[in-house]
Design an enzyme around this catalytic site. Structure first.
Site, PDB file in Angstrom:
ATOM      1  N   ARG A  12      -7.568 -36.044  32.162  1.00 32.50           N
ATOM      2  CA  ARG A  12      -6.141 -36.265  32.444  1.00 32.50           C
ATOM      3  C   ARG A  12      -5.948 -37.520  33.293  1.00 32.50           C
ATOM      4  O   ARG A  12      -6.864 -38.005  33.952  1.00 32.50           O
ATOM      5  CB  ARG A  12      -5.513 -35.077  33.169  1.00 32.50           C
ATOM      6  N   ASP A  33      -1.001 -31.082  44.851  1.00 32.13           N
ATOM      7  CA  ASP A  33      -1.149 -29.833  44.069  1.00 32.13           C
ATOM      8  C   ASP A  33      -1.624 -28.686  44.959  1.00 32.13           C
ATOM      9  O   ASP A  33      -1.237 -27.541  44.769  1.00 32.13           O
ATOM     10  CB  ASP A  33      -2.034 -30.021  42.823  1.00 32.13           C
ATOM     11  N   SER A  86     -10.817 -36.507  35.726  1.00 32.68           N
ATOM     12  CA  SER A  86     -11.100 -35.078  35.545  1.00 32.68           C
ATOM     13  C   SER A  86     -12.116 -34.778  34.456  1.00 32.68           C
ATOM     14  O   SER A  86     -11.924 -33.871  33.646  1.00 32.68           O
ATOM     15  CB  SER A  86      -9.813 -34.303  35.252  1.00 32.68           C
ATOM     16  N   ASP A 124      -5.874 -30.474  37.593  1.00 31.80           N
ATOM     17  CA  ASP A 124      -6.769 -30.985  36.558  1.00 31.80           C
ATOM     18  C   ASP A 124      -6.982 -29.954  35.455  1.00 31.80           C
ATOM     19  O   ASP A 124      -6.916 -30.263  34.261  1.00 31.80           O
ATOM     20  CB  ASP A 124      -8.120 -31.374  37.165  1.00 31.80           C
TER      21      ASP A 124
END
Ligand code: GLA
Length: 410
Positions: A41, A50, A148, A194
């Site tokens: 990603r 996050d 990722s 991720d």
């Protein structure tokens, strides 16, 4: 532009799967029964929030970990043999018991961690449900580039286990099993971005992920006029694990001192009011988290209104905040962003920033599609001249998340 027009990684999933199938046949004398793939990603905006209940806006990229497997015919030991074509390494998983976390993580820890989570999910009969396997994997997600590659490996493993056992996990459940593998087996206390990106990726959409509720709003992005350019600085400062955990801890202690239970409810006014109780570092971390959550919400509005210049400005602001307040950039990433900024709107650039955990890896840049080749050449040249390092570049459309590519009838 196709990636090969510039200088980058060999792109297509079709080619990757073809190569992997050929390698599998060469090693095992027959085609694989299952082939699955899971993407890396790139995060457009919403960095290091996050794990702070924020919003993030990643998209899955057209770079995948592909895994091919079939049942081992003459196996009396109950193992899964796993080989990585890229690393040319081989390891075995004992399927008669649930794997336990290693002392020292290696590439296999991601795979083992997912086996462990999946076996726990299957319960006591797990050892019968997963047959002995030969697994071969190949990746074209740049490793260590902040794209990722490890989440892609985890999610590919989970997708393979679903295909092999016929047990389908819920999508969020699957991403969370993979995140747990990363925490427990790779000892990296990552957030959910991720793994969610690799599972939920959709073609032609950015993903606005609310990391508090885990809800996803797909933001359509089908404009051919704008391209997402990913530039690998090709430097990686080996600080990542420890520095990452330190940032997390700092955010947690700042939140406690501010007296809130979630960063989502914190305003800049509250950060200012708590100034006396916060250390200088905590103040800076807090400033980044609060401003980045807001920037990401504004970025979603900008995309929905096709206001690409506004999005570009938010990307530059986000980079400055990661550099100055959160302190996870490095001189090479700053240089790449400065070069893009100097090319500017007239040259075809809307905005640019570091992407992922930081301390090296990649930048993400929004560019007019008809200027991508020119912009890429300018970035490569200026970066080489000023850093002495060769960068790598490729453009990617938002890609579809993990999926089964083929399953031969048994
Ligand atoms: C790494 C982590 C993610 C996220 C980013 C920073 O990629 O794995 O969970 O925290 O860093 O945004």
């Amino acid at each position: 532009m196709t990636s090969s027009e510039i200088n980058a990684y060999d792109g297509s999933l079709g080619d990757l799967v073809h190569r992997l199938t050929q390698s599998f046949i060469a090693e095992h004398g027959e085609p694989p029964t299952w082939i699955v793939a899971a993407p890396g990603r790139v995060n457009l905006i919403g960095e290091h929030v996050d794990y702070n209940d924020g919003f993030v806006m990643p998209m899955a990229i057209e770079r995948y970990v592909a895994m091919a497997a079939s049942e081992r015919k003459r196996d009396d030991r109950g193992i899964a043999s796993v080989r990585s074509v890229n690393l040319d390494v081989f390891a075995e998983i004992d399927l008669t018991k649930i794997p336990t976390p290693p002392e020292t993580p290696s590439w296999m820890s991601y795979v083992e961690g997912v086996f462990a989570g999946f076996m726990q999910k299957l319960g006591p009969e797990s050892t019968q449900k997963i047959p002995p396997l030969n697994i071969l994997l190949e990746s074209n997600v740049p490793v260590g580039g902040g794209l990722s590659s490890s989440a892609a490996l985890e999610v590919a493993t989970a997708t393979l286990l679903e295909a092999v056992t016929g047990v389908e996990l819920g999508k969020a459940e699957k991403a969370l099993i993979c995140q747990k593998a990363e925490h427990d087996f790779a000892k990296m206390p990552c957030g959910i971005m991720d793994q969610f990106s690799s599972v939920f990726g959709q073609a032609n959409a950015f993903m606005l992920l609310d990391c508090r509720s885990q809800e996803i709003r797909q933001l359509p992005f089908s404009s051919d006029g704008i391209s997402v350019l990913i530039t690998n600085s090709n430097v990686k400062h080996e600080l990542v694990g420890g520095e990452y955990a330190q940032r997390r801890k700092g955010c947690d202690s700042a939140l406690t001192k501010i007296g809130a239970s979630s960063w989502r409810d914190v305003t800049m006014g509250q950060v200012d009011a708590a100034e006396a109780t916060l250390t200088a570092t905590e103040r800076q971390l807090a400033r980044h988290v609060v401003s980045e959550i807001e920037r990401t919400e504004r970025a979603a509005e900008a995309i929905e209104a096709n206001r690409w210049e506004a999005l570009g400005d938010l990307m530059y602001q986000g980079h400055a905040s990661l550099r100055d307040d959160f302190k996870v950039s490095c001189k090479e990433l700053d240089l790449l962003v400065d070069i893009a900024k100097a090319i500017g709107r007239e040259g075809g650039v809307y905005g640019s920033r570091m992407t992922g955990g930081g301390f090296g890896g990649c930048t993400v840049t929004l560019v007019d599609s008809d200027k991508v080749v020119e912009v890429s050449q300018q970035i490569l040249k200026a970066y080489k001249e000023q850093s002495g390092v060769e960068a790598q570049l490729f453009a990617s459309r938002p890609a579809i998340g993990a999926h089964v590519i083929s399953r031969s009838p048994s």
